[in-house]
Write a protein that holds these residues in place. Structure first.
Motif, PDB file in Angstrom:
ATOM      1  N   VAL A 246       9.027 -36.641 -34.209  1.00 43.10           N
ATOM      2  CA  VAL A 246      10.020 -35.913 -34.870  1.00 43.10           C
ATOM      3  C   VAL A 246       9.540 -35.310 -35.875  1.00 43.10           C
ATOM      4  CG1 VAL A 246      12.332 -36.394 -36.040  1.00 43.10           C
ATOM      5  CG2 VAL A 246      11.765 -37.634 -34.154  1.00 43.10           C
ATOM      6  N   ILE A 247      10.094 -33.861 -36.374  1.00 41.07           N
ATOM      7  CA  ILE A 247       9.416 -33.242 -37.075  1.00 41.07           C
ATOM      8  C   ILE A 247      10.846 -32.620 -37.823  1.00 41.07           C
ATOM      9  CG2 ILE A 247       8.431 -30.980 -37.716  1.00 41.07           C
ATOM     10  CD1 ILE A 247       6.764 -31.096 -35.105  1.00 41.07           C
ATOM     11  N   GLU A 248      11.011 -32.865 -39.111  1.00 37.05           N
ATOM     12  CA  GLU A 248      11.965 -32.575 -39.906  1.00 37.05           C
ATOM     13  C   GLU A 248      12.076 -31.014 -40.033  1.00 37.05           C
ATOM     14  OE1 GLU A 248      14.212 -34.663 -41.036  1.00 37.05           O
ATOM     15  OE2 GLU A 248      13.377 -36.448 -40.402  1.00 37.05           O
ATOM     16  N   PRO A 249      13.135 -30.593 -39.837  1.00 40.29           N
ATOM     17  CA  PRO A 249      13.308 -28.964 -39.877  1.00 40.29           C
ATOM     18  C   PRO A 249      12.535 -28.265 -41.185  1.00 40.29           C
ATOM     19  CG  PRO A 249      15.131 -30.138 -38.921  1.00 40.29           C
ATOM     20  CD  PRO A 249      14.498 -31.225 -39.681  1.00 40.29           C
ATOM     21  N   GLN A 250      13.037 -29.055 -42.299  1.00 38.35           N
ATOM     22  CA  GLN A 250      12.656 -28.644 -43.684  1.00 38.35           C
ATOM     23  C   GLN A 250      11.191 -28.553 -43.826  1.00 38.35           C
ATOM     24  OE1 GLN A 250      14.565 -31.328 -43.294  1.00 38.35           O
ATOM     25  NE2 GLN A 250      13.995 -32.984 -44.627  1.00 38.35           N
ATOM     26  N   SER A 251      10.377 -29.236 -43.015  1.00 34.91           N
ATOM     27  CA  SER A 251       8.844 -29.279 -43.052  1.00 34.91           C
ATOM     28  C   SER A 251       8.352 -28.020 -42.066  1.00 34.91           C
ATOM     29  CB  SER A 251       8.293 -30.735 -42.803  1.00 34.91           C
ATOM     30  OG  SER A 251       8.383 -30.657 -41.172  1.00 34.91           O
ATOM     31  N   ILE A 252       9.007 -27.369 -41.562  1.00 35.97           N
ATOM     32  CA  ILE A 252       8.656 -26.292 -40.510  1.00 35.97           C
ATOM     33  C   ILE A 252       8.705 -25.136 -41.212  1.00 35.97           C
ATOM     34  CG2 ILE A 252       9.227 -25.005 -38.257  1.00 35.97           C
ATOM     35  CD1 ILE A 252      10.436 -27.709 -37.467  1.00 35.97           C
ATOM     36  N   ARG A 253       7.792 -24.266 -40.885  1.00 38.76           N
ATOM     37  CA  ARG A 253       7.718 -22.707 -41.350  1.00 38.76           C
ATOM     38  C   ARG A 253       7.461 -21.780 -40.130  1.00 38.76           C
ATOM     39  NH1 ARG A 253       9.303 -25.487 -44.895  1.00 38.76           N
ATOM     40  NH2 ARG A 253       8.830 -25.222 -47.304  1.00 38.76           N
ATOM     41  N   ASN A 254       8.371 -21.272 -39.828  1.00 36.15           N
ATOM     42  CA  ASN A 254       8.062 -20.163 -38.742  1.00 36.15           C
ATOM     43  C   ASN A 254       7.768 -18.900 -39.243  1.00 36.15           C
ATOM     44  OD1 ASN A 254       8.946 -22.156 -36.442  1.00 36.15           O
ATOM     45  ND2 ASN A 254      11.083 -21.735 -36.742  1.00 36.15           N
ATOM     46  N   VAL A 255       6.693 -18.342 -38.874  1.00 36.96           N
ATOM     47  CA  VAL A 255       6.332 -17.189 -39.797  1.00 36.96           C
ATOM     48  C   VAL A 255       5.589 -16.181 -38.818  1.00 36.96           C
ATOM     49  CG1 VAL A 255       4.336 -16.487 -41.616  1.00 36.96           C
ATOM     50  CG2 VAL A 255       5.379 -18.683 -41.895  1.00 36.96           C
ATOM     51  N   THR A 256       5.990 -14.957 -39.000  1.00 39.69           N
ATOM     52  CA  THR A 256       5.662 -13.683 -38.211  1.00 39.69           C
ATOM     53  C   THR A 256       4.505 -12.874 -39.128  1.00 39.69           C
ATOM     54  OG1 THR A 256       7.652 -13.600 -37.032  1.00 39.69           O
ATOM     55  CG2 THR A 256       6.122 -11.635 -37.064  1.00 39.69           C
ATOM     56  N   ILE A 257       3.356 -12.912 -38.784  1.00 35.21           N
ATOM     57  CA  ILE A 257       2.342 -12.147 -39.344  1.00 35.21           C
ATOM     58  C   ILE A 257       2.086 -10.954 -38.686  1.00 35.21           C
ATOM     59  CG2 ILE A 257      -0.381 -12.214 -39.925  1.00 35.21           C
ATOM     60  CD1 ILE A 257      -0.022 -14.919 -39.989  1.00 35.21           C
ATOM     61  N   VAL A 258       2.465  -9.756 -39.565  1.00 36.96           N
ATOM     62  CA  VAL A 258       2.422  -8.221 -39.027  1.00 36.96           C
ATOM     63  C   VAL A 258       1.467  -7.510 -39.727  1.00 36.96           C
ATOM     64  CG1 VAL A 258       4.421  -7.898 -40.587  1.00 36.96           C
ATOM     65  CG2 VAL A 258       3.949  -6.454 -38.520  1.00 36.96           C
ATOM     66  N   GLY A 259       0.907  -6.756 -39.074  1.00 40.19           N
ATOM     67  CA  GLY A 259      -0.235  -5.805 -39.647  1.00 40.19           C
ATOM     68  C   GLY A 259      -1.175  -5.294 -38.300  1.00 40.19           C
TER      69      GLY A 259
ATOM     70  N   SER B  36      12.293 -22.650 -44.808  1.00 44.13           N
ATOM     71  CA  SER B  36      12.168 -23.302 -43.650  1.00 44.13           C
ATOM     72  C   SER B  36      13.459 -23.001 -42.749  1.00 44.13           C
ATOM     73  CB  SER B  36      12.533 -24.718 -43.834  1.00 44.13           C
ATOM     74  OG  SER B  36      13.816 -24.940 -44.261  1.00 44.13           O
ATOM     75  N   PRO B  37      13.590 -23.338 -41.418  1.00 44.33           N
ATOM     76  CA  PRO B  37      14.661 -22.724 -40.869  1.00 44.33           C
ATOM     77  C   PRO B  37      16.165 -23.181 -41.414  1.00 44.33           C
ATOM     78  CG  PRO B  37      13.114 -23.681 -39.135  1.00 44.33           C
ATOM     79  CD  PRO B  37      12.540 -23.984 -40.791  1.00 44.33           C
ATOM     80  N   LEU B  38      16.103 -24.301 -42.094  1.00 42.12           N
ATOM     81  CA  LEU B  38      17.284 -24.686 -42.634  1.00 42.12           C
ATOM     82  C   LEU B  38      17.784 -23.836 -43.782  1.00 42.12           C
ATOM     83  CD1 LEU B  38      16.964 -28.559 -43.005  1.00 42.12           C
ATOM     84  CD2 LEU B  38      18.212 -27.429 -41.323  1.00 42.12           C
ATOM     85  N   HIS B  39      16.808 -23.018 -44.430  1.00 39.60           N
ATOM     86  CA  HIS B  39      17.124 -22.086 -45.643  1.00 39.60           C
ATOM     87  C   HIS B  39      17.332 -20.683 -45.089  1.00 39.60           C
ATOM     88  CE1 HIS B  39      15.308 -25.770 -47.601  1.00 39.60           C
ATOM     89  NE2 HIS B  39      16.362 -25.434 -48.270  1.00 39.60           N
ATOM     90  N   VAL B  40      17.468 -20.508 -44.031  1.00 40.54           N
ATOM     91  CA  VAL B  40      17.640 -18.956 -43.571  1.00 40.54           C
ATOM     92  C   VAL B  40      19.006 -18.812 -43.071  1.00 40.54           C
ATOM     93  CG1 VAL B  40      16.892 -17.518 -41.598  1.00 40.54           C
ATOM     94  CG2 VAL B  40      15.266 -18.965 -42.688  1.00 40.54           C
ATOM     95  N   CYS B  41      19.792 -17.803 -43.669  1.00 39.91           N
ATOM     96  CA  CYS B  41      21.174 -17.459 -43.199  1.00 39.91           C
ATOM     97  C   CYS B  41      21.448 -16.602 -42.070  1.00 39.91           C
ATOM     98  CB  CYS B  41      21.752 -16.790 -44.748  1.00 39.91           C
ATOM     99  SG  CYS B  41      21.402 -17.777 -46.272  1.00 39.91           S
TER     100      CYS B  41
END
Length: 258
Positions: free
Chosen positions: A5-18, A245-250
């Motif tokens: 079980v992974i707590e959502p607040q411990s996740i970072r979904n990151v797009t690296i662009v360049g 984290s996903p929980l802090h994205v509106c």
């Protein structure tokens, strides 16, 4: 076999662009050095920051992709890392990426690479961010030397721990670091005081202010790639500390997983 079980607040979904070569090099170093896993343009890295375990999910996005693809991918991203090459004088696509992130209020970091290149110009990268309407660049790290004289990175936020020996170790670079630190404090603190020294503000207080400004799109932290002198661990710490984290994205398009 049980499911972790992974707590959502411990996740970072990151797009690296360049540029694809730049983003692939960064992701490869992260997965190779820090026991990450991945295939194609996606990777996962397990990382501990401030004694808390986190899961960082990285997705590469080429700046050469069609504008419509760039806009959609950035719009649904939890957070974006824009990779900037210090030796490239102008990158119109990267400027477009920063504007799209600003238009959709997507939190972003900027990672400056190529600082050991003879044509490298770190301040030009910072000016490019500043000239793009929206987020104010927050220089959290500065290069220790530049071009053929590049010898590493000075991390501004925890300067207090280095203050007793910093001037001796970094020489003239320490004076520049102190100036940048005071500029950072004046920019991010609600009650500005240009006379505050590095020892007078806890790093945690600066982390919190930078995080708040980044989450609402008012600021874009600027980091330096220390290659080839040291590893890229502080970059992972910055992803955890400053990107949401996903929980802090509106935005309603976002989900807990890709």
């Amino acid at each position: 076999m049980g499911t972790e079980v992974i707590e959502p607040q411990s996740i970072r979904n990151v797009t690296i662009v360049g540029d694809p070569e730049e983003t692939t090099r960064v992701v490869h170093r992260l997965t190779r050095r820090f026991a990450g896993t991945g295939s194609g343009t996606a990777a996962t890295v397990q990382w501990t920051t401030d004694r808390v375990d986190h899961t960082i999910r990285l997705t590469e996005l080429s700046s050469h992709a069609p504008i419509a693809t760039l806009e959609r991918s950035i719009r649904v991203a939890d957070g974006v890392v824009a990779v900037m090459n210090a030796a490239v004088k102008r990158a119109p696509r990267l400027e477009t990426i920063l504007r799209v992130a600003d238009d959709h209020q997507v939190a972003r970091l900027c990672l400056v690479t190529g600082l050991d290149h003879p044509a490298a110009d770190f301040d030009h990268c910072v000016r490019t961010i500043a000239d793009t309407h929206g987020a104010v660049p927050l220089t959290l790290q500065i290069p220790y030397g530049i071009g053929t004289g590049f010898e590493g990175v000075v991390d501004l936020v925890p300067m207090g721990a280095l203050e007793p020996m910093g001037a001796e170790f970094y020489g003239s670079h320490w004076t520049v670091a102190e100036q940048r630190y005071r500029s950072l404090v004046n920019t991010v603190m609600e009650h500005q005081d240009g006379d505050l020294g590095p020892r007078e503000i806890p790093p945690e207080q600066l982390y919190d202010r930078v995080r708040c400004l980044t989450h609402i799109g008012d600021a874009a932290p600027v980091l330096c790639d220390p290659a080839p002198w040291s590893d890229i661990a502080p970059f992972l710490d910055a992803i955890i500390r400053y990107l949401p984290s996903p929980l802090h994205v509106c935005q309603p398009e976002h989900a807990l997983d890709y």
